[in-house]
Design an enzyme around this catalytic site. Sequence first.
Site, PDB file in Angstrom:
ATOM      1  N   GLY A 251      -7.564  11.218  10.497  1.00 66.71           N
ATOM      2  CA  GLY A 251      -6.173  10.829  10.659  1.00 66.71           C
ATOM      3  C   GLY A 251      -5.234  11.821  10.007  1.00 66.71           C
ATOM      4  O   GLY A 251      -5.562  12.430   8.980  1.00 66.71           O
ATOM      5  N   ALA A 252      -4.072  11.995  10.610  1.00 71.87           N
ATOM      6  CA  ALA A 252      -3.027  12.854  10.044  1.00 71.87           C
ATOM      7  C   ALA A 252      -1.726  12.081   9.978  1.00 71.87           C
ATOM      8  O   ALA A 252      -0.648  12.598  10.261  1.00 71.87           O
ATOM      9  CB  ALA A 252      -2.865  14.126  10.881  1.00 71.87           C
ATOM     10  N   GLY A 253      -1.847  10.809   9.622  1.00 68.41           N
ATOM     11  CA  GLY A 253      -0.665   9.969   9.438  1.00 68.41           C
ATOM     12  C   GLY A 253      -0.133  10.110   8.030  1.00 68.41           C
ATOM     13  O   GLY A 253      -0.252  11.167   7.400  1.00 68.41           O
TER      14      GLY A 253
ATOM     15  N   GLU B 238      -3.385  -5.295   7.882  1.00 66.76           N
ATOM     16  CA  GLU B 238      -4.731  -5.356   7.316  1.00 66.76           C
ATOM     17  C   GLU B 238      -5.015  -6.722   6.685  1.00 66.76           C
ATOM     18  O   GLU B 238      -5.690  -6.808   5.658  1.00 66.76           O
ATOM     19  CB  GLU B 238      -4.906  -4.262   6.274  1.00 66.76           C
ATOM     20  CG  GLU B 238      -4.817  -2.859   6.830  1.00 66.76           C
ATOM     21  CD  GLU B 238      -5.008  -1.794   5.767  1.00 66.76           C
ATOM     22  OE1 GLU B 238      -5.863  -0.909   5.949  1.00 66.76           O
ATOM     23  OE2 GLU B 238      -4.285  -1.849   4.750  1.00 66.76           O
TER      24      GLU B 238
ATOM     25  N   GLY C  90      -3.558  10.359   5.403  1.00 70.13           N
ATOM     26  CA  GLY C  90      -4.383  11.518   5.723  1.00 70.13           C
ATOM     27  C   GLY C  90      -3.572  12.793   5.847  1.00 70.13           C
ATOM     28  O   GLY C  90      -4.004  13.867   5.405  1.00 70.13           O
TER      29      GLY C  90
ATOM     30  N   LYS D  43      -7.767  -2.659  -8.136  1.00 70.22           N
ATOM     31  CA  LYS D  43      -6.681  -2.435  -7.180  1.00 70.22           C
ATOM     32  C   LYS D  43      -6.612  -3.572  -6.167  1.00 70.22           C
ATOM     33  O   LYS D  43      -5.526  -4.064  -5.838  1.00 70.22           O
ATOM     34  CB  LYS D  43      -6.869  -1.103  -6.446  1.00 70.22           C
ATOM     35  CG  LYS D  43      -5.774  -0.836  -5.418  1.00 70.22           C
ATOM     36  CD  LYS D  43      -5.996   0.458  -4.650  1.00 70.22           C
ATOM     37  CE  LYS D  43      -4.903   0.658  -3.598  1.00 70.22           C
ATOM     38  NZ  LYS D  43      -5.100   1.897  -2.809  1.00 70.22           N
TER      39      LYS D  43
ATOM     40  N   ASN E 195      -8.129   0.200   1.558  1.00 71.03           N
ATOM     41  CA  ASN E 195      -7.919  -0.913   0.649  1.00 71.03           C
ATOM     42  C   ASN E 195      -9.057  -1.924   0.763  1.00 71.03           C
ATOM     43  O   ASN E 195      -9.675  -2.067   1.811  1.00 71.03           O
ATOM     44  CB  ASN E 195      -6.596  -1.620   0.970  1.00 71.03           C
ATOM     45  CG  ASN E 195      -5.398  -0.736   0.705  1.00 71.03           C
ATOM     46  OD1 ASN E 195      -5.357  -0.027  -0.297  1.00 71.03           O
ATOM     47  ND2 ASN E 195      -4.411  -0.774   1.585  1.00 71.03           N
TER      48      ASN E 195
END
Length: 311
Positions: free
Chosen positions: A7-9, A269, A12, A186, A103
Amino acid sequence: MRILIVGAGATGGYFGGRLLQHGRDVTFLVRAKRARQLAEHGLAIRSVTGDVDLPAPPTVLANELADPFDLIVLSCKAYALDQVMDDVAPAVGPRTTILPVLNGMRQLDRLDGKFGAAHVLGGQCVISATLDDDGVVRHLNRMHSITFGERDGSRSARMQQITRELSGAGFDARPSDAIVQEMWDKWFFLASLAGITCLMRGSIGEIAATPHGPAAALALLEECRVTAAASGYAPGERVLERARALLTEPGSNLEASMLRDLRQGHPIEADHVVGDMLARATRLQLPTTMLGIVDAHLKVHEARRLAGTLP
């Protein structure tokens, strides 16, 4: 080290872009639309820690993967994990290490089942970033860290190599000998933050300003804490006190990224962050009043989103 960033969002694109900026051998696994956008406009990062403009960063489509990579960083949304596992399978060789920064915890079981536990590190990231309509990665504050480690706490040769590769690349890269505990720390906080801000459709400060808001936030946090403890990963007192303070801070603008996705009508999510916590608590026969309310609320929202009936 050959690194594949899935991913390149926002996530990423940020971490992969920083690595590429600092001379690492990075390739982005992307969909065709994003590949065209990056080829035409490059990868741009706008950040208070320093802007980056990378013309034509290396990209690959899933059907073009053939040779194994040394390190695969999974930065996808949790709901895309099954598809991503199928996509990256040709890039996983005998010596490939997979670093998920999703997550929650469920991804570890899924990745172990697909590739074997020996390939999979524990990992997490902390960043607030978004991808704007022009495909620019916008970093929203100064936090930008990846924490990673062997799940048994060992300081393996591959951990030393990965530490060298990720260090000095424009973000905080921290090896951990207690990564599973840190992931739980987390998660129990994120499930509480996402749950309460999505349920109330407001920031922590807005919730704290209501008569019963802080009590509701703390009740949800307590259910998540008890679940973590019963699973063998009780948060330390310092972690717990910080979580309580953050969830009840007057005037705070803090809200979960899940709330931003929810407002924009994007997939969320919910099952991975809240639903899995509820499922574990239920199996352990623990209290789930607040978790159940939040889960039901998010399921109704998702049903409406899929049906196209959101207001």
